[in-house]
Write an enzyme that holds these catalytic residues in place. Structure first.
Site, PDB file in Angstrom:
ATOM      1  N   CYS A   1       0.827  -1.135   0.080  1.00 46.90           N
ATOM      2  CA  CYS A   1      -0.020  -0.040   0.006  1.00 46.90           C
ATOM      3  C   CYS A   1       0.732   1.394   0.041  1.00 46.90           C
ATOM      4  O   CYS A   1       1.969   1.107   0.472  1.00 46.90           O
ATOM      5  CB  CYS A   1      -0.666  -0.198   1.391  1.00 46.90           C
ATOM      6  SG  CYS A   1      -1.901   1.382   1.450  1.00 46.90           S
TER       7      CYS A   1
ATOM      8  N   HIS B   1      -0.040  -3.714   6.103  1.00 51.70           N
ATOM      9  CA  HIS B   1      -1.385  -3.604   7.023  1.00 51.70           C
ATOM     10  C   HIS B   1      -2.602  -4.006   5.995  1.00 51.70           C
ATOM     11  O   HIS B   1      -3.618  -3.722   6.408  1.00 51.70           O
ATOM     12  CB  HIS B   1      -1.549  -2.113   7.288  1.00 51.70           C
ATOM     13  CG  HIS B   1      -1.540  -1.448   5.986  1.00 51.70           C
ATOM     14  ND1 HIS B   1      -0.485  -0.586   5.691  1.00 51.70           N
ATOM     15  CD2 HIS B   1      -2.452  -0.826   5.536  1.00 51.70           C
ATOM     16  CE1 HIS B   1      -0.935   0.085   4.722  1.00 51.70           C
ATOM     17  NE2 HIS B   1      -2.153   0.090   4.419  1.00 51.70           N
TER      18      HIS B   1
ATOM     19  N   SER C   1       0.439   3.832   1.793  1.00 57.36           N
ATOM     20  CA  SER C   1       0.690   4.160   2.808  1.00 57.36           C
ATOM     21  C   SER C   1       2.087   3.700   3.679  1.00 57.36           C
ATOM     22  O   SER C   1       2.701   4.212   4.445  1.00 57.36           O
ATOM     23  CB  SER C   1      -0.451   4.137   4.199  1.00 57.36           C
ATOM     24  OG  SER C   1      -1.572   4.122   3.375  1.00 57.36           O
TER      25      SER C   1
ATOM     26  N   CYS D   1      -7.246  -2.758   2.822  1.00 52.53           N
ATOM     27  CA  CYS D   1      -7.130  -1.448   2.925  1.00 52.53           C
ATOM     28  C   CYS D   1      -7.665  -0.902   1.542  1.00 52.53           C
ATOM     29  O   CYS D   1      -8.635  -0.129   1.944  1.00 52.53           O
ATOM     30  CB  CYS D   1      -5.810  -1.158   3.242  1.00 52.53           C
ATOM     31  SG  CYS D   1      -5.364   0.624   3.134  1.00 52.53           S
TER      32      CYS D   1
ATOM     33  N   HIS E   1       4.765   5.658   2.591  1.00 52.92           N
ATOM     34  CA  HIS E   1       4.982   7.069   3.337  1.00 52.92           C
ATOM     35  C   HIS E   1       5.725   6.855   4.452  1.00 52.92           C
ATOM     36  O   HIS E   1       6.641   7.756   4.929  1.00 52.92           O
ATOM     37  CB  HIS E   1       3.599   7.378   3.936  1.00 52.92           C
ATOM     38  CG  HIS E   1       2.670   8.119   2.660  1.00 52.92           C
ATOM     39  ND1 HIS E   1       3.209   8.968   1.769  1.00 52.92           N
ATOM     40  CD2 HIS E   1       1.425   8.162   2.376  1.00 52.92           C
ATOM     41  CE1 HIS E   1       2.454   9.473   0.739  1.00 52.92           C
ATOM     42  NE2 HIS E   1       1.241   8.553   1.095  1.00 52.92           N
TER      43      HIS E   1
END
Ligand SMILES: [Zn+2]
Ligand SMILES: [Zn+2]
Length: 363
Positions: free
Chosen positions: A38, A59, A40, A164, A43
């Protein structure tokens, strides 16, 4: 077990042996089947968002329950499950008003100073669990309120992305925008979340679904998932084109990139009274806003925390959508890789060309 460890922001992940604790009273030990990569995660890996290190990211996962703590009632050994970072306490103001994704987690989250659940096998050093999940690992130890049992007929590699990307995209359409049949929807960014948003808008019966992405191959995927029109948002005339196509602007614009320029673009495409929803994670120093004229036109702007999900209800419904042929997860997933190929997977994500890469364990 093997896990992909982030030792320092800006460095590649390191595959190493990690020891996982036995489940506490409310914990569930899961044998990870698959985990999506993902944005995220990226990041945190690039240091745009802070996290305690070393840690194991990941996640967006599915797996099979291997062991449960003494108090666990939500799932049992052998259940197929999908995890979600929106672990909920069940007692707070947000939980009791049905806004589970806003719950701060209370007792379901790891406390600072609590004994680590993961340690490095070589030296016993603590390894922190990212978002209380740490799914780039052969096993996950999570709170029972961070996973949900799903239909065992659901293929687990496809189920992972429900955790997600798809929950976020579909939740934004169903829970936050409450798109009704015939409404027009603009989706900015056609990565995993954007494609899921387009697919959900189609399921919701949206009228015109306009997908915006600079890359032609992603625009082609958007058409496959239900977009009725595609545009290149880097065309300086793009917002005006949307306003023309929709005779005054879209009812909804959903930004799934995480850049202030694309958030501003989303705001620029909505009609009077329309709603712009920002799903993407923007860098922490960036903003998006409405002008005085936008406000006078009754335009609205909202954030989306994981699609406003109530994942214990939403996820099994998304599984049903897939099993009935309504949710096209096969198109959302671009490739299946092994844990050892994780850094190459993230390198590809940085180039922005593919939809979703999913790690399949045990291959
Ligand atoms: Zn994610
Ligand atoms: Zn709560």
């Amino acid at each position: 077990m093997k896990a992909a460890i982030l030792e320092r922001a800006g460095q590649p992940l390191v595959i190493d042996d990690v020891t996982v604790s036995n489940p506490g009273p409310h914990e569930v030990l899961i044998r990870t089947a698959a985990c999506g990569l993902c944005h995220s995660d990226l990041h945190f890996m690039e240091g745009t968002y802070p996290h305690t290190m070393p840690c194991v990211p990941g996640h967006e996962a599915s797996g099979i329950v291997e062991a449960v703590g003494s108090e666990v009632r939500a799932v049992k050994v052998g259940d197929a499950v999908v995890t979600c970072l929106s672990s909920y306490c069940g007692h707070c103001e947000f939980c009791v008003t049905g806004r589970l994704s806003l719950c701060l987690g209370g007792p379901t989250r790891r406390r600072k100073g609590a004994p680590p659940r993961l340690t490095r096998t070589s030296d016993g050093g603590a390894v922190s669990q990212m978002l209380n999940l740490s799914a780039f690992a052969e096993q996950m130890l999570v709170h029972e309120h961070a996973c949900v049992a799903i239909d065992p007929d659901m293929p687990l590699d496809l189920a992972s992305v429900l955790g997600c990307a798809v929950t976020t995209g579909a939740g934004t359409v169903f829970n936050l925008c409450k798109v009704t049949p015939g409404e027009s929807v603009v989706v900015v960014g056609c990565g995993g979340v954007g494609l899921a948003t387009i697919n959900a808008a189609k399921i919701a019966g949206a009228g015109r679904i306009i997908a915006a992405d600079p890359l032609p191959e992603k625009r082609a995927l958007a058409m496959k998932l239900g977009a009725t029109d595609v545009i290149d948002p880097t065309d300086p005339d793009a917002a005006r084109q949307v306003v023309e196509m929709t005779r005054g602007g879209a009812d909804h614009a959903i930004e799934a990139v995480g850049r202030s320029a694309s958030a501003d673009f989303a705001v620029g495409t909505i009609r009077r009274g329309g709603m712009a929803t920002i799903v993407g994670m923007m860098p922490l120093d960036q903003k998006v806003g409405l002008s005085a004229m936008d406000l006078l036109a009754g335009k609205r702007l909202q954030g989306s925390m994981m699609g406003g999900n109530r994942f214990p209800v939403d996820l099994p419904r998304l599984v049903d959508f897939y099993l009935r042929g309504l949710l096209d997860l096969d198109t959302i997933i671009a490739e299946r890789i092994s844990l050892g190929q994780i850094n190459e997977g993230f390198d590809k994500m940085k180039l922005g060309h593919s939809a979703r890469s999913v790690i399949v364990f045990g291959q």
